[in-house]
Design a protein around this motif. Structure first.
Motif, PDB file in Angstrom:
ATOM      1  N   ARG A  39       0.833  -1.213   0.000  1.00 13.15           N
ATOM      2  CA  ARG A  39       0.000   0.000   0.000  1.00 13.15           C
ATOM      3  C   ARG A  39       0.866   1.261   0.000  1.00 13.15           C
ATOM      4  O   ARG A  39       0.556   2.237  -0.692  1.00 13.15           O
ATOM      5  N   ASP A  43       0.839   4.076  -2.819  1.00 12.18           N
ATOM      6  CA  ASP A  43       0.637   5.498  -2.499  1.00 12.18           C
ATOM      7  C   ASP A  43       1.782   6.355  -3.043  1.00 12.18           C
ATOM      8  O   ASP A  43       1.559   7.441  -3.594  1.00 12.18           O
ATOM      9  N   GLU A  46       1.424   6.588  -6.855  1.00 10.17           N
ATOM     10  CA  GLU A  46       0.352   7.511  -7.226  1.00 10.17           C
ATOM     11  C   GLU A  46       0.762   8.955  -6.982  1.00 10.17           C
ATOM     12  O   GLU A  46       0.411   9.849  -7.760  1.00 10.17           O
TER      13      GLU A  46
END
Length: 189
Positions: A39, A43, A46
């Protein structure tokens, strides 16, 4: 009475269940750590995604999108892995609880049995003590053997109880007579 002091050992199945539950807990922690790492990488990808026409023309935007898509897939796989491991952990925890309850029940039964054996042992010691005293007091009874001695002791105990019951009845009757004969003194209202 020596047998009554033997402690109950936990069964091997309880140790196995505990070990299995601990391993499952560690596996869940590791899976959650890997999921968190995936994750965090998603993140970061992104956040650092290139934008604009230049990124689109050079293909950096498309490469970043593929990377983000691959990381989303990885996060999904690791999340599923973590869910599966949590399910396994919960099942192993229930197994450990079941084994723990079964051992606690067995231990309680064992302790009740030990208490019963201790009581029986103490009763046997008290019986031996009573027999010894009766043999010393009445050697003519002892000559006939232990069963006959016990029978004589039972009879003597029954006679003693009957005498006590007679005394209590006499005391009760005497109290009734005294109660009927009672006249109050002093002014009556």
């Amino acid at each position: 009475m020596a047998r009554a002091s033997v402690p109950l050992e936990p069964p091997a199945s309880l140790a196995e269940a505990r070990t299995k539950a601990q391993k499952a807990q560690k596996a869940v922690q590791e899976a959650e750590r890997r999921e968190d790492e995936a994750r965090a990488a998603l993140d970061a990808a992104e956040a650092s995604r290139p934008r604009g026409v230049l990124a689109w023309v050079t293909g950096k935007a498309a490469a970043a999108e593929r990377r983000i898509l691959a990381l989303e897939t990885l996060v999904g796989e690791r999340a599923q892995d973590a869910r599966t491991r949590r399910s396994i952990r919960d099942g192993d925890a229930r197994g450990e609880d079941r084994e723990t309850r079964a051992f606690a029940t067995a231990q309680a039964t064992h302790e009740r049995r030990q208490d019963g054996e201790r009581r029986e042992g103490l009763m046997d010691l008290a019986r031996v003590d009573r027999l010894r005293k009766a043999m010393e007091a009445r050697p003519e009874w002892a000559i006939q053997g232990v069963p006959a001695l016990e029978e004589h002791m039972r009879r003597a105990e029954a006679v003693r109880r009957a005498d006590e019951a007679k005394l209590r009845e006499q005391e009760r009757r005497q109290q009734e007579v005294e109660d009927r004969a009672y006249t109050p003194r002093g002014p009556s209202r």
